[in-house]
Design an enzyme around this catalytic site. Structure first.
Site, PDB file in Angstrom:
ATOM      1  N   ASP A  64       0.839  -1.203   0.000  1.00  0.00           N
ATOM      2  CA  ASP A  64       0.000   0.000   0.000  1.00  0.00           C
ATOM      3  C   ASP A  64       0.876   1.255   0.000  1.00  0.00           C
ATOM      4  OD1 ASP A  64      -2.524  -1.528   0.399  1.00  0.00           O
ATOM      5  OD2 ASP A  64      -1.515  -2.082   2.252  1.00  0.00           O
ATOM      6  N   HIS A 119      -4.924  -3.185   6.450  1.00  0.00           N
ATOM      7  CA  HIS A 119      -4.689  -3.444   5.030  1.00  0.00           C
ATOM      8  C   HIS A 119      -6.051  -3.786   4.411  1.00  0.00           C
ATOM      9  CE1 HIS A 119      -3.117  -4.987   1.295  1.00  0.00           C
ATOM     10  NE2 HIS A 119      -3.720  -6.138   1.510  1.00  0.00           N
TER      11      HIS A 119
HETATM   12  P1  NDP Z   1      -2.593 -18.314  -3.827  1.00  0.00           P
HETATM   13  O1  NDP Z   1      -3.982 -18.840  -3.655  1.00  0.00           O
HETATM   14  O2  NDP Z   1      -1.964 -18.313  -5.180  1.00  0.00           O
HETATM   15  O3  NDP Z   1      -1.612 -19.104  -2.859  1.00  0.00           O
HETATM   16  C1  NDP Z   1      -1.906 -19.401  -1.548  1.00  0.00           C
HETATM   17  C2  NDP Z   1      -1.265 -20.717  -1.227  1.00  0.00           C
HETATM   18  O4  NDP Z   1      -1.382 -20.938   0.164  1.00  0.00           O
HETATM   19  C3  NDP Z   1      -1.896 -21.903  -1.925  1.00  0.00           C
HETATM   20  O5  NDP Z   1      -0.883 -22.679  -2.526  1.00  0.00           O
HETATM   21  C4  NDP Z   1      -2.568 -22.629  -0.766  1.00  0.00           C
HETATM   22  O6  NDP Z   1      -2.640 -24.023  -0.961  1.00  0.00           O
HETATM   23  C5  NDP Z   1      -1.651 -22.303   0.365  1.00  0.00           C
HETATM   24  N1  NDP Z   1      -2.211 -22.535   1.693  1.00  0.00           N
HETATM   25  C6  NDP Z   1      -3.504 -22.510   2.076  1.00  0.00           C
HETATM   26  N2  NDP Z   1      -3.606 -22.817   3.375  1.00  0.00           N
HETATM   27  C7  NDP Z   1      -2.360 -23.030   3.826  1.00  0.00           C
HETATM   28  C8  NDP Z   1      -1.813 -23.400   5.079  1.00  0.00           C
HETATM   29  N3  NDP Z   1      -2.592 -23.621   6.134  1.00  0.00           N
HETATM   30  N4  NDP Z   1      -0.488 -23.527   5.189  1.00  0.00           N
HETATM   31  C9  NDP Z   1       0.306 -23.322   4.132  1.00  0.00           C
HETATM   32  N5  NDP Z   1      -0.153 -23.008   2.906  1.00  0.00           N
HETATM   33  C10 NDP Z   1      -1.462 -22.852   2.767  1.00  0.00           C
HETATM   34  O7  NDP Z   1      -2.615 -16.855  -3.205  1.00  0.00           O
HETATM   35  P2  NDP Z   1      -1.600 -15.630  -3.401  1.00  0.00           P
HETATM   36  O8  NDP Z   1      -0.203 -16.119  -3.361  1.00  0.00           O
HETATM   37  O9  NDP Z   1      -2.040 -14.812  -4.552  1.00  0.00           O
HETATM   38  O10 NDP Z   1      -1.962 -14.766  -2.084  1.00  0.00           O
HETATM   39  C11 NDP Z   1      -1.713 -15.276  -0.797  1.00  0.00           C
HETATM   40  C12 NDP Z   1      -2.341 -14.392   0.261  1.00  0.00           C
HETATM   41  O11 NDP Z   1      -1.776 -13.091   0.232  1.00  0.00           O
HETATM   42  C13 NDP Z   1      -3.855 -14.181   0.123  1.00  0.00           C
HETATM   43  O12 NDP Z   1      -4.437 -14.259   1.400  1.00  0.00           O
HETATM   44  C14 NDP Z   1      -3.956 -12.755  -0.384  1.00  0.00           C
HETATM   45  O13 NDP Z   1      -5.186 -12.160  -0.023  1.00  0.00           O
HETATM   46  C15 NDP Z   1      -2.790 -12.116   0.335  1.00  0.00           C
HETATM   47  N6  NDP Z   1      -2.316 -10.854  -0.232  1.00  0.00           N
HETATM   48  C16 NDP Z   1      -1.868  -9.898   0.658  1.00  0.00           C
HETATM   49  C17 NDP Z   1      -1.386  -8.693   0.227  1.00  0.00           C
HETATM   50  C18 NDP Z   1      -0.892  -7.676   1.202  1.00  0.00           C
HETATM   51  O14 NDP Z   1      -0.483  -6.595   0.780  1.00  0.00           O
HETATM   52  N7  NDP Z   1      -0.896  -7.924   2.505  1.00  0.00           N
HETATM   53  C19 NDP Z   1      -1.363  -8.368  -1.217  1.00  0.00           C
HETATM   54  C20 NDP Z   1      -1.803  -9.439  -2.070  1.00  0.00           C
HETATM   55  C21 NDP Z   1      -2.275 -10.628  -1.578  1.00  0.00           C
HETATM   56  P3  NDP Z   1      -4.024 -24.792  -1.343  1.00  0.00           P
HETATM   57  O15 NDP Z   1      -3.808 -25.251  -2.728  1.00  0.00           O
HETATM   58  O16 NDP Z   1      -4.130 -25.883  -0.366  1.00  0.00           O
HETATM   59  O17 NDP Z   1      -5.159 -23.833  -1.192  1.00  0.00           O
END
Ligand code: NDP
Length: 330
Positions: free
Chosen positions: A159, A187
């Site tokens: 941000d 956020h």
């Molecule tokens: P993705 O969905 O591409 O990746 C998330 C991954 O996390 C998936 O591979 C998922 O696996 C895995 N996962 C789910 N649960 C767990 C767990 N308990 N332990 C370990 N891994 C787990 O998402 P993104 O990479 O695009 O985004 C990730 C997060 O970041 C989201 O919550 C998003 O909202 C946030 N975000 C935050 C921002 C910020 O500025 N703070 C900016 C942009 C995004 P599975 O296949 O099992 O679901």
């Protein structure tokens, strides 16, 4: 050579991590003389994808990357970890209530907090990226009472970067001329990008950009809603720029903050000098000596415009905290 640093990335098979992991392995984050062990934490469901990511990292032959390991049990993966970059979380599904998302993701961060408390280095630095990141960070730190609350961050650096970009574009300057930008609060769309204390070429922004209406309305809204607009246009949430901002956030903690400047991070509010409610995670202006720790900047001006908006984002975080009381032990 420095001794090996152990860095955990959760959600390692996801979109953000696909950018982040390669930056970490290359040395651009912790430096060219810092060997690194990457521990990838994923879920059962995407275990094969995790194996694929590890293969790509190995095949890249990064000289600083000394170990790559994968796992789904945080009690194994967090062992002796010095950094935990918690990216993994479930996305908000269609029609899902915010309270339901808070609960699902809150469970993940409660478990990971307990695991950090049990096995991570006592000086581990934790950066929570998975949303809702402020409240997830609060849940995490509440479940890790033996690790200082000060070691937990919620990522609001993206941000801040977005705000700097908009100010630079409006003023017609290169973005490195913009400094002292704070993102206050959550956020979320209630965040407060602070143009009151921000500077361009060392001069208060309000003296450079005299269009107050633009600053108060268009700029503020544009930064608040940038994430949503990007999803609309691209069909997925920001990944590369998020990874860049995670790198910026880490580097801000391990290099001394330039004189007179600061950076934003979502941090624990106890003892804050701005009158913000205690016991939440709120983005505020921070400075670091470069030792991984930070201190809050004390001399920022909170005028009526900011104060009114700070109250709103504070109220949102207090409401989120109420929804997850069962996960914070209260
Ligand atoms: P993705 O969905 O591409 O990746 C998330 C991954 O996390 C998936 O591979 C998922 O696996 C895995 N996962 C789910 N649960 C767990 C767990 N308990 N332990 C370990 N891994 C787990 O998402 P993104 O990479 O695009 O985004 C990730 C997060 O970041 C989201 O919550 C998003 O909202 C946030 N975000 C935050 C921002 C910020 O500025 N703070 C900016 C942009 C995004 P599975 O296949 O099992 O679901």
């Amino acid at each position: 050579w420095k001794s090996l640093i152990r860095v955990v990335v959760s959600g390692a098979a996801g979109m953000i991590s696909n950018h982040l992991l390669f930056k970490l392995a290359s040395g651009e984050v912790f430096g060219p003389d810092q060997p690194i062990a990457l521990r990838l934490l994923g879920s059962e469901r995407s275990y094969q994808a995790l194996e694929g990511v590890a293969m790509e990292l190995e095949d890249s032959l990064y000289p600083l990357l000394r170990e790559v390991s994968i796992g789904v049990n945080p009690y194994d993966v967090f062992e002796d970890a010095e950094w935990a970059l918690l990216v993994g979380a479930k996305p908000r599904g269609p029609g899902m209530e915010r309270a339901a998302l808070l609960d699902i993701n809150g469970q993940i961060f409660a478990e990971q907090g307990k695991a950090l408390n049990a096995v991570a280095s006592r000086s581990v630095k934790v950066m929570v990226v998975g949303n809702p990141c402020n409240t997830n960070a609060l849940i995490c730190l509440k479940n890790a009472p033996n690790i200082p609350a000060k070691n937990f961050h919620a990522l609001t650096r993206l941000d801040e970067n977005r705000a700097k970009c908009q100010l630079a574009l409006k003023a017609g300057v290169f973005y490195d001329k913009v400094s002292n930008v704070t993102i206050w609060g959550n956020h979320s769309t209630t965040q407060v990008p602070d143009f009151v204390n921000a500077k361009i070429n060392g001069v208060p922004v309000k003296k450079v950009i005299t269009d107050t209406k633009w600053l108060e309305q268009e700029f503020t809204e544009r930064v608040q809603k940038r994430g949503g607009v990007l999803i609309q246009k691209w069909g997925r949430s920001s990944a590369a720029s998020t990874a860049v901002s995670i790198v910026d956030g880490i580097r801000s903690l391990i290099t001394p903050t330039p004189e007179g400047d600061w950076f934003s991070s979502g941090v624990y509010t106890n003892g804050n000098p701005y009158g913000i409610a205690e016991d939440i995670v709120f983005s505020m202006p921070c400075r670091s000596k470069g030792d991984g720790d930070y201190e809050l900047v004390k001399d920022v001006v909170i005028d009526d415009f900011l104060r009114e908006r700070l109250k709103k984002t504070e109220a949102e975080l207090i409401a989120e905290k109420r929804c997850v009381a069962h996960l914070t032990g209260e």
